[in-house]
Design a protein around this motif. Sequence first.
Motif, mmCIF file in Angstrom:
data_model
loop_
_atom_site.group_PDB
_atom_site.id
_atom_site.type_symbol
_atom_site.label_atom_id
_atom_site.label_comp_id
_atom_site.label_asym_id
_atom_site.label_seq_id
_atom_site.Cartn_x
_atom_site.Cartn_y
_atom_site.Cartn_z
ATOM 1 N N TYR A 49 0.855 -1.176 0.000
ATOM 2 C CA TYR A 49 0.000 0.000 0.000
ATOM 3 C C TYR A 49 0.895 1.231 0.000
ATOM 4 N N ARG A 50 0.358 2.296 -0.525
ATOM 5 C CA ARG A 50 1.079 3.544 -0.386
ATOM 6 C C ARG A 50 0.083 4.634 -0.008
ATOM 7 N N ILE A 61 5.158 10.193 3.142
ATOM 8 C CA ILE A 61 4.645 9.124 2.283
ATOM 9 C C ILE A 61 4.982 7.796 2.935
ATOM 10 N N GLU A 63 5.037 3.718 2.578
ATOM 11 C CA GLU A 63 4.904 2.511 1.770
ATOM 12 C C GLU A 63 4.717 1.387 2.789
ATOM 13 N N GLY A 191 11.675 10.686 -2.582
ATOM 14 C CA GLY A 191 11.259 10.723 -3.966
ATOM 15 C C GLY A 191 10.986 9.359 -4.532
ATOM 16 N N SER A 192 11.832 8.957 -5.430
ATOM 17 C CA SER A 192 11.511 7.792 -6.240
ATOM 18 C C SER A 192 11.311 6.546 -5.386
ATOM 19 N N GLY A 193 10.374 5.776 -5.785
ATOM 20 C CA GLY A 193 10.090 4.550 -5.059
ATOM 21 C C GLY A 193 11.037 3.464 -5.490
ATOM 22 N N GLY A 195 11.412 -1.003 -5.296
ATOM 23 C CA GLY A 195 10.711 -2.232 -4.935
ATOM 24 C C GLY A 195 11.405 -2.878 -3.766
ATOM 25 N N TYR A 196 10.675 -3.644 -3.032
ATOM 26 C CA TYR A 196 11.289 -4.399 -1.959
ATOM 27 C C TYR A 196 12.280 -5.363 -2.552
ATOM 28 N N GLY A 197 13.376 -5.500 -1.881
ATOM 29 C CA GLY A 197 14.352 -6.458 -2.389
ATOM 30 C C GLY A 197 15.375 -5.758 -3.253
ATOM 31 N N GLN A 198 15.082 -4.515 -3.646
ATOM 32 C CA GLN A 198 16.102 -3.789 -4.380
ATOM 33 C C GLN A 198 16.938 -3.011 -3.387
#
Lengths: 225, 780
Positions: A49-50, A61, A63, A191-193, A195-198
């Motif tokens: 969710y965000r 924000i 996440e 800012g930029s999102g 992904g999990y794991g990155q």
Amino acid sequence: MMRTYGFQPCREFHIVVLGTGGVGKSCLTAQFVHNEWIESYDPTIEDSYRTQVAVDGRQVILEILDTAGTEQFVAMRDLYMKAGQGFLLVFSITSQASLDELATLREEIIRIKDDENIPIVMVGNKADLLDQRAVDRAKAFTISQQWNAPYYEASARTRTNVDEVFIDLCRQMLRRDDSGQLDDDDGARNGSGYGYGQGKQEDGHGPMKKKRRRKRKGDHKCIIM
Amino acid sequence: MSVMLQTPSRASTGSTTSFHPLSRQNTMSSYEGSRSTRQSKRYSMSALYMSMSANDSDLIIEDELARAQKVLRDLKTKISSQSKKNFVLEKDVRYLDSRIALLIQNRMALEEQNEVASHLEDATDIQEGAFPNDDKTQKYGNLLFLLQSEPRHIAHLCRLVTMAEIDSLLQTVMFTIYGNQYESREEHLLLTMFQSVLTYQFDNTPEYSSLLRANTPVSRMMTTYTRRGPGQSFLKSVLADRINSLIELKDLDLEINPLKVYERMIEEAEAKDPESPEAMLPKGITQEEAAENPKVQEIINPRLTMLTEIANGFLETIIDGLEETPYGIRWICKQIRSLTKRKYPDANDQIICTLIGSFFFLRFINPAIVTPKSYMLIDGTPADKPRKTLTYVAKMLQNLANKPSYAKEPYMAKLQPFIHANKDKVNRFMLELCEVQDFYETLEMDNYVALSKKDLQLDITLNEIYAMHGLLEKHAGELYKDENSHLAIIMSELGTAPPQVPRKENRVINLPLFSRWETAIDDLTAALDITQEEVFFMEAKSIFVQILRTIPANSSVARRPLRLERIADAAATSKNDAVMVRKGIRAMELLSQLQELKVVDKSDQFSLLRDEVEQELQHLGSLKEVVMSETIKLEEVYKTIRDHNAYLVSQLDTYKSYLHNVRSQSEGKTRKQQKQQVLGPYKFTHQQLEKEGVIQKSNVPDNRRANIYFNFTSPLPGTFVISLHYKGRNRGLLELDLKLDDLLEMQKDNQDELDLEYVQFNVPKVLALLNKRFARKKGW
């Protein structure tokens, strides 16, 4: 409706919701983010969710990663914990066993984050089911004090203390952020999102790196509805 | 194909019986149309005779079928014991995983280091041993027999123990007491235990929405159960190919969360051209806004199609695998269905399917899809993008089983067409999963058969026995209130439970199991409501089958149609084979007795008996093929778990070396370091390393690879230098200093790539290589 932000980029935090199966992690999260009560029997595998909230006048924000409580998915936990900056540990006040499991989860978080002061909020959900209460409020509170984490009793069904638990967690994260407590690895990723794991690259703590320890000042509290 | 998953032959593995019940296919409908109870008792009776005579061990049938069966049996034993070993090793590795992480972060005190080290040193194979005296052996043999044959005690215990105690209890139960994973008696007893625990849970859960959700003894049992041989091989055969082909596509991005797509789109645009219109798009918009962006839609739409295709593929193989689904898994689904109906008479099929789905998909299939590595389906950890795709697939499958609430992730609603298209199909599939026969009718018989064979035994460790003893004692008040119960009698004779022994004193005991309360086989006919005629008939059939399997197939006696009198006569007069003679005489006796009882008729060549013998023989013929193909499949399973074992062992070795290294370094401060010997250099060619998987990617042009080689040196324990050389040049092209700590940490973080500019090494493989090559006497 288009939202724009000023010069100061919004802070972004990653929250992970953990707890055993059926305690209401998704219900809490969906109430918080979408103001919706989920009635159906719908076990989670992994939901993200965000949302954006104002905490003490500051825009944040969030996440939020809602995880599987089913124990068979335990192999995914490491990844979640690495990515998270704040953790909601949820149990159900109708089940002592669900509280017992939090201890293991907390230990794992502290081990993986290598930080005993990682922001955590402990939540006793299903507080509306008073007649089924199996966990003493005082007992849960004692545990939360030992963990140096605030304790809330909440009800996703009646939307009691739902916002409060998330906001409390945000405050903790903001406070760390302000005082420079966050190391690069779990620092605010503005800012930029991602992904999990990155973002593994940033995650390595060198063998010699010592984390600064900080005693959280007495903000233990038991929030009673 | 239902070969390996059908319930195994009922006769115990210890015998050379040839009996294989025809109707035990797990596809049998549980409704009418299946055989009657009486008939099933006849089958059981027949099994009993077969196994009894085989157990005389004076008639050993040596035909091809018997040999094939023996191979298969050995294989099953090996799989059972290997999967137990792996289960134990996995626990050790998990423990050390967490300890080593602390060590790497320099957060472990010396005493704790020593403790971990002692843990490691003990992690070797446990030696065999015996109890100091026969009395103990006998009493524990009684206890374990009782626990094994009356599962209600353990079922009850499972509800009483804490979640902290349950893991080791379940380990003993699933891998030791019922550890023979391919033997129907043990399997059925284990399932009976499941049923009892499940029933309790249904009875004690107020509303169905919380059923099967929490992590309870039942769910822990399910996890452990799916880890046994049949469950593992099913997952492998159904999922491994699909998952492997998916994770090969490392860069296939099927993210459909509009916000993430939107953000990634901007990122990419910024990287390409910061002035482009995409790069200038506003950040921090809402999900709805992102979803409305036409560019985002353009990206997402084809992904939805692909995800649907992929999920359809998975679903198809799962549904096609109906007949391959292990009997036990299907039987648990069936229990869930019947318990649901009993507890909630109004429950419709949808509710039932939801609950079945919360076992079959949520606890069995989907965890394997999402974390395939921990289910031995793949070797490495999937990259981020395939991992995300697998998560989507699992979510889609789970949504089929449950009523998805798009309140959680609104964009998942885009996948609704997949749900609509498959919902009915999946519900049908889940109901069909439940269509397996029960085993109660035969279980009683299985127990008698087991009793009649005096070779029941268990390989169990001292600590397992003592822990079980201790748990029973702890819950005495609940488990055996009645002091005259069998359990109470045995427990009072055994006295107080001994404490756990240190790991290095632990022993594996080969414990013969037997009951103090014997049931005479002769009482069986009465107990089973079977007439004397039927008993004779079964025995006759069994003896003729045995004779026919022993004599050469091309001999004149074996010509068709079978002449039973002639066969009995030939056996009775056979030379130099007393056993055959005895069988022959008995066969003749039985024929005449049956004739007298008017069960068979000599005038029609005993056609009733003859046809059944013929049928049995034909069945045995096809059985051979079944046995062979099952063997092939299981060999693959065995290989997988052996590979996994090798991996676990090498992991332990690595930890061991690392720890020795750390300790010798801290010792070195006070004492002079003992011989600081430089090891190496060891030379490896590009080709060698590529073959071993150490090089996972190479940028060296093909025609130059032959000229490239690597030197591995260890100047100090725990330190390595890898250099890359080009033939003919003096100086290396590249040199890399490596610390074992760093490699371990990379491994821990699932970073598999070690970049050497020209080539990319695979971290776990490098560790394995270093481990093999530089093993110093005591560690590195």
